[in-house]
Write an enzyme that holds these catalytic residues in place. Structure first.
Site, PDB file in Angstrom:
ATOM      1  CB  SER A  28      -6.567   8.075  15.174  1.00  0.00           C
ATOM      2  OG  SER A  28      -6.654   7.089  16.171  1.00  0.00           O
ATOM      3  CG  HIS A  38      -1.957   1.041   1.220  1.00  0.00           C
ATOM      4  ND1 HIS A  38      -3.032   1.000   0.371  1.00  0.00           N
ATOM      5  CD2 HIS A  38      -2.092   2.167   1.950  1.00  0.00           C
ATOM      6  CE1 HIS A  38      -3.792   2.054   0.592  1.00  0.00           C
ATOM      7  NE2 HIS A  38      -3.240   2.776   1.533  1.00  0.00           N
ATOM      8  CG  ASN A  65      -4.883   4.221  -4.153  1.00  0.00           C
ATOM      9  OD1 ASN A  65      -5.931   3.588  -4.161  1.00  0.00           O
ATOM     10  ND2 ASN A  65      -3.936   3.975  -3.293  1.00  0.00           N
ATOM     11  CG  ASP A  86      -3.604  12.828   4.668  1.00  0.00           C
ATOM     12  OD1 ASP A  86      -2.713  12.724   3.812  1.00  0.00           O
ATOM     13  OD2 ASP A  86      -4.455  11.948   4.878  1.00  0.00           O
ATOM     14  CB  SER A 113      -8.960   2.033  -3.442  1.00  0.00           C
ATOM     15  OG  SER A 113      -7.807   1.683  -2.715  1.00  0.00           O
ATOM     16  CG  HIS A 114     -11.187   3.789   2.399  1.00  0.00           C
ATOM     17  ND1 HIS A 114     -11.813   3.983   3.593  1.00  0.00           N
ATOM     18  CD2 HIS A 114      -9.869   3.944   2.656  1.00  0.00           C
ATOM     19  CE1 HIS A 114     -10.914   4.266   4.518  1.00  0.00           C
ATOM     20  NE2 HIS A 114      -9.739   4.253   3.984  1.00  0.00           N
ATOM     21  CG  ASN A 115     -11.299  -1.032  -3.194  1.00  0.00           C
ATOM     22  OD1 ASN A 115     -11.957  -0.005  -3.355  1.00  0.00           O
ATOM     23  ND2 ASN A 115     -10.410  -1.437  -4.070  1.00  0.00           N
ATOM     24  CE  LYS A 141      -3.441  10.117  -4.159  1.00  0.00           C
ATOM     25  NZ  LYS A 141      -2.901  10.383  -2.834  1.00  0.00           N
TER      26      LYS A 141
END
Lengths: 747, 79, 245
Positions: free
Chosen positions: A316, A51, A536, A271, A96-98, A93
């Site tokens: 977090s 990742h 990504n 971030d 993914s948040h699969n 941008k």
């Protein structure tokens, strides 16, 4: 160095439990000059995960074009930046948040939005739009309805609260995504060029400030475990690692960061996403050519008894890391206090080139930044062509022609892949910020820029089914489709961001698909002049050994000269002529028609004529800008018949189409069902008043432009030599198309 | 001392969340369920002392519940 | 009556509240700036001085995150105390969407908001029937006129007890109702389950007004229409008339 064990690791070596190979472990030892302790190993395992480290993709991604005169920032930062003139730039941008969404759809999607939005304001840009390409399994399954419901609510809850309009996206439903949905999120921001902030930690002695939420155990191991390993029965047990989003916190974080930007308080901003403090601090140091010292004793914690390694890798949400000059510390604290945000100096920039972690005075980790960020090993796998791929398309008479083509049209219009997505986009606040010159439902979103005549156009596209049948052609097709969508609203395509969703790259066929798709995208980006600004890669989208369709999703940015002259997909006037632009021959292979009516995905999709595509799109843009075309709509899922039906339904006007006029050129001799429902890149339906249509035909040059019918009435008819092939009331088509999703989702 | 606060929609107020749950239960094989009402449950700790109950009561009226549409109940738990 | 646009009257002064989770503050401010007869400034939620203002607008958004109930915490902000006094002295106060929810929670308007009947956030253009064209916020419209404005909310399902409703109706406090494009107030045209299709109400005195739809989103033809301009024009007219400007 103390604290070397951290945890009882049982029989297996610690590195293995953290997902590292023996070879990788040796590489870490070499670079450290000793064995790492547990904290260091945990940090390395994250930074060297697929990742964060792009181990299988880095060698291939170099193929993508990333330069262009408008590209102010290419891949490598929190987001790409494109010059749109007049001192303004667009930050964009996609991510993914699969896996998080497959486990807990609401929070997975919500925190996906949170992460991508932070990437945008980390660049100093104000987020102005979200786009969400989503892929699920078939809605016939209750679990898939639950996922869709939860994901859409999660996106809505987060995006709506943030006041960022969700302006576009796309949704596909295929069995291939049943156990591994694809939840991609894209954010776009606007920034004055002199305000652009980068994540470069420069100036040894400068302070490192952690702003926002306190740190808890959420998402621990998220980057290395969730995003880098396949799914199996243990997925349920991984639930505790899913993060919970707090959009109100992020809204305050956004406003505070932009206020600090305006006051010139920020040297750098980053971030905290995957890999938390570890990756944000080492990446900032790497970009700045510096080192960073972090004191974990200063990090505000949500749970009292956290281990040092947990603090370093916690994911977090709603946290930002800023680098500020010591003389501006008080001002930074004042802004954070105004927004009721915690801000703590947790470290400082050094000239050591090392990421050093302390617990108070006690040193607990010391690692070379370069090794963490730039030296993750890369892997090249022997590509192997998957067995299902075919050299030839299916013969055109492979399937019998259905008797009732009207029925086919209604079925396709009601297919979840074709039908109106109103049920979804009405849950998103798509109007906040009052810039939406086009509302959702069309080919692309257009946002005005207040105080200017021009505006930006946005679309996102992905079609795994086509890429599955031929990854290179699929890669070409997806870029071409995005550009075609922008052209239909009158926008000049400028740049893309991409999210490459694939299976396990350690397998030859998956690696092959990835390589081929990247190649196809690169060819199309070069031909259409749309460089890649970043994105990504999401690998390991597999469940029980079965990969999702290879799915490169493209988010594309375009510029419209005049927001007062936009293309719409809606038919405007009875009596306008319907024209078909382009010279391509639709096929059943990979089409929605093939899947819905004939129940399979097979064959080989037609290739994309990129040169023809470029000419076609230029013509469509001219037709829209000069006001000659009353409507323009790209032919995609469901083919020409669905394209015309959508324009008719949304315009409230019927249409009569002559199949014989349709069957010229490349389409010579094509069977009616394929003419009507086949799919291919490179076709656009226009409508225009008769005089304008004549002018268009004169100006079309070498782009074939055939008059194929007329707008008007209250029916949809498609008539061939032997009489009407389709004749359905517009109201029936509208009912099928508009209400299909709501009916499917009714409790 | 600890307190548990239960907030429910007032009797007679339409509760679409409850209705939706009620309607979906039969599909999962749970027949005959009725009167589903969905509310909120809040845990909090407050200073010990005489006025705790009264203070909690006011908290509920002022902030935790909206008396126009919601009822509330609470428990105080001495430790 | 409407002042002639040629008279150089001083502009009506609007204050647009910013709670930390407001997100329509800039939209509302920008909309106000498009009116020749108006000027706007922002009001941070900790401010308490409103004496330079003619009208305070509580914009849409999620004031304090709204996790408990929309607007439940905002009502306790220092600014809301000042707004209460401002309203008591006859100042014009308008709440849009979340601002309406705050006014209800603060007791400046009667009733309460529940979740939408279908439990979903809804963002869509709706038709509204102007039921009262005598308020300072709607005088530029005609009674019975149908206007279009978008809603964007999760909790817009207005509720009030029977007595309260009877009182609202008797006093003409129901200002806007959801209707179909022809102006018929029907169940099908009710997007969120609101009692009596209520989309906007005012207080008895008429100087405090709340509406769920967003007039600031329909002040420009380029982005969806201009039907919302009448609300701001009405306020400007009212301010001019009151101050004899």
């Amino acid at each position: 160095m103390s604290n070397t064990t951290g945890q009882d690791t049982g029989q297996k070596p610690a590195y293995e439990l953290l997902g590292l190979t023996a070879g990788e472990y040796r590489g870490i030892c070499e670079r450290m000059g000793r064995e790492p302790n547990y904290v260091e190993l945990a940090v390395f395992s994250l930074m060297w995960s697929e990742h964060c480290g792009y181990k299988h993709s880095r060698p291939l991604l170099g193929r993508l074009p990333t330069e262009g005169e408008r590209i102010l920032q290419g891949p490598g930062e929190n987001a790409g930046i494109v010059d749109i003139g007049g001192g303004l730039a667009v930050a964009m941008k996609i991510e993914s948040h699969n896996h998080p969404s497959a486990i807990e759809p609401f929070q997975g999607a919500a925190t996906g939005i949170g992460g991508i939005v932070r990437d945008i304001f980390a660049m100093g840009a104000r987020p102005v739009a979200n786009l969400d390409p989503l892929h699920f399994g078939s809605l016939d399954k209750p679990r898939q309805r639950f996922l869709l419901d939860g994901v859409v609510e999660g996106i809505a809850a987060y995006g709506n609260c943030m006041g960022i309009p969700t302006v576009a996206g796309e949704i596909h439903f295929e069995d291939a995504y049943e156990d591994n949905c694809l939840i991609n999120v894209m954010c776009v921001g606007l920034v004055r060029q002199e305000d652009i902030i980068r994540a470069r930690a420069t100036g040894p002695g400068n302070l490192v400030v952690l702003i926002g939420s306190s740190t808890g155990r959420d998402g621990i191991g998220g980057a290395s475990i969730l995003a880098s390993a396949e799914f199996d029965e243990t997925a349920e047990e991984k639930r505790p690692t899913v993060q919970v989003g707090n959009p109100f916190m992020e809204k305050k974080l956004l406003e505070a960061c932009l206020e600090m930007r305006d006051k010139g308080l920020l040297v750098a901003l980053q971030d905290l996403g995957a890999g938390g403090l570890s990756s944000s601090s080492s990446e900032m140091a790497s970009k700045g050519g510096t080192g960073i010292d972090i004191d974990i004793a200063r990090v505000p914690l949500r749970e009292p008894d956290m281990e040092p390694f947990e603090i370093m890798i916690s994911e977090s949400q709603e946290r930002m890391l800023a680098v500020v000059e010591p003389s501006r510390e008080a001002e930074v604290m004042a802004v954070c206090e105004k927004w009721d945000l915690d801000a703590t100096v947790v470290g400082k920039v050094t000239d050591t080139g090392r990421l050093r972690v302390f617990d108070g005075d006690e040193p607990i980790a010391d690692m070379p930044v370069k090794a963490l960020v730039d030296e993750a090993p890369t892997y090249v796998v022997e590509p192997r062509r998957p067995e299902h791929e075919r050299d030839q398309p299916l013969p055109e008479d492979h399937y019998p022609q259905p008797e009732d083509l009207g029925r086919v049209l209604l079925d396709l219009l009601a297919s979840p892949n074709v039908c109106s997505k109103r049920w979804v986009y009405e849950q998103y606040d798509h109007m906040v910020q009052t810039d939406n010159a086009l509302w959702p439902g069309g080919d692309a979103a257009v946002l005005r820029i207040k105080g200017r005549r021009d505006g930006i156009a946005l679309t996102s596209d992905g079609n795994g089914r086509r890429t599955f049948l031929d990854p290179r052609r699929g890669g070409r097709a997806v870029v071409a489709e995005a550009a075609r969508n922008l052209s239909c609203v009158g926008a000049e395509p400028l740049a893309i961001t991409n999210c490459l969703n694939f299976g396990n790259p350690e397998k030859g066929p998956i690696y092959y698909q990835f390589q081929q798709a990247v190649e196809g995208m690169a060819e199309a980006c070069e031909a259409l002049g749309t460089p890649v600004t970043g994105g990504n890669v999401s690998f390991y989208n597999e469940s029980f050994g079965q990969a999702v369709y290879p799915n490169p999703v493209v988010g594309m940015l375009g510029l419209v000269e005049d927001t007062g002259r936009l293309g719409t997909h809606r038919f405007q006037n009875a009596g306008d002529l319907i024209l078909l632009a382009g010279d391509a021959r639709p096929a059943a292979d990979g089409s929605e028609y093939q899947l819905t009516v004939h129940g399979e995905v097979a064959g080989r999709i037609p290739d994309v004529d990129l040169e023809g595509e470029r000419r076609l799109q230029a013509l469509v843009r001219r037709a829209v800008r000069e006001g000659l075309a009353a409507s323009a709509h790209d032919i995609s899922d469901g083919g020409l018949a669905c394209c015309i039906a959508e324009s008719a339904i949304e315009g409230g006007l019927g249409a009569a189409v002559d199949l014989e006029a349709l069957a010229g050129g490349a389409r010579d001799g094509l069977r009616p069902d394929l003419l009507l429902f086949g799919e291919v890149s490179g076709l656009v339906v226009l409508s225009a008043a008769p005089a304008a249509a004549r002018r268009l035909q004169e100006e079309a040059g070498d782009v074939p432009l055939a008059v194929i019918g007329e707008v008007g009435g209250d029916r949809l008819t498609f008539t061939g030599a032997g009489g009407p092939a389709i004749d359905v009331p517009l109201a029936a088509a509208a009912d099928a198309w508009q209400n299909a999703l709501e009916r499917r989702m009714a409790p | 001392m600890k307190a548990k606060v239960y907030i429910t929609p007032k009797a007679g107020i339409l509760d679409p969340q409850g209705l939706t749950i009620e309607r979906s239960l039969p599909a999962l094989g749970f027949e005959g369920v009725s009167n589903v009402r969905v509310g909120k449950y809040i845990e909090l700790e407050l200073p010990d002392g005489e006025g705790a109950g009264e203070s909690l009561e006011r908290m509920c009226r002022k902030l935790l519940a909206n008396p126009i549409i919601e009822d509330f109940e609470y428990e105080l738990i001495e430790e | 009556m409407a002042a002639s646009p040629h008279t150089a009257a001083p502009p009506a002064r609007f204050g647009v509240v910013i709670f930390p989770g407001s997100n329509c503050d800039a939209d509302t401010h920008d909309a106000i700036e498009t009116f020749a007869g108006a000027e706007g400034r922002y009001l941070w939620h900790k401010e308490t001085r409103l004496d330079d203002l003619d009208c305070v607008i509580l914009p849409g958004g999620f004031s304090y995150g709204d996790y408990l109930r929309s607007g439940a915490i905002a009502r306790f902000s220092p600014l809301m105390e000042a707004v209460r006094r401002f309203a008591a002295e006859g100042g014009l106060v308008m709440g849009i969407c979340n601002g309406f929810q705050v006014l209800l929670e603060a007791g400046l308007l009667p009733g309460a908001m529940q979740q939408n009947e279908k439990l979903k956030f809804i963002c869509r253009l709706v038709s509204l029937k102007v039921e009262n064209d005598q308020t300072p916020f709607t005088r530029r419209y005609r009674q019975g006129q149908v206007i279009q404005a978008p809603i964007a909310h999760h909790e817009g399902n207005y509720f009030i007890d029977e007595e309260g409703l009877a009182e609202l109706e008797a006093n003409g406090q129901v200002v806007l109702r959801y209707c179909d494009p022809e102006g018929e107030v029907t169940q099908e045209a009710n997007p969120n389950g609101s009692l009596a299709n209520i989309a906007g109400i005012c207080n008895r005195e008429g100087n405090v007004f709340g509406m769920m739809p967003h007039p600031e989103r329909v002040c420009d033809a380029l982005v969806g229409g201009t039907d919302g301009r009448g609300v701001f024009d009405s306020i400007i007219d009212s301010v001019r008339e009151r101050s004899g400007r």
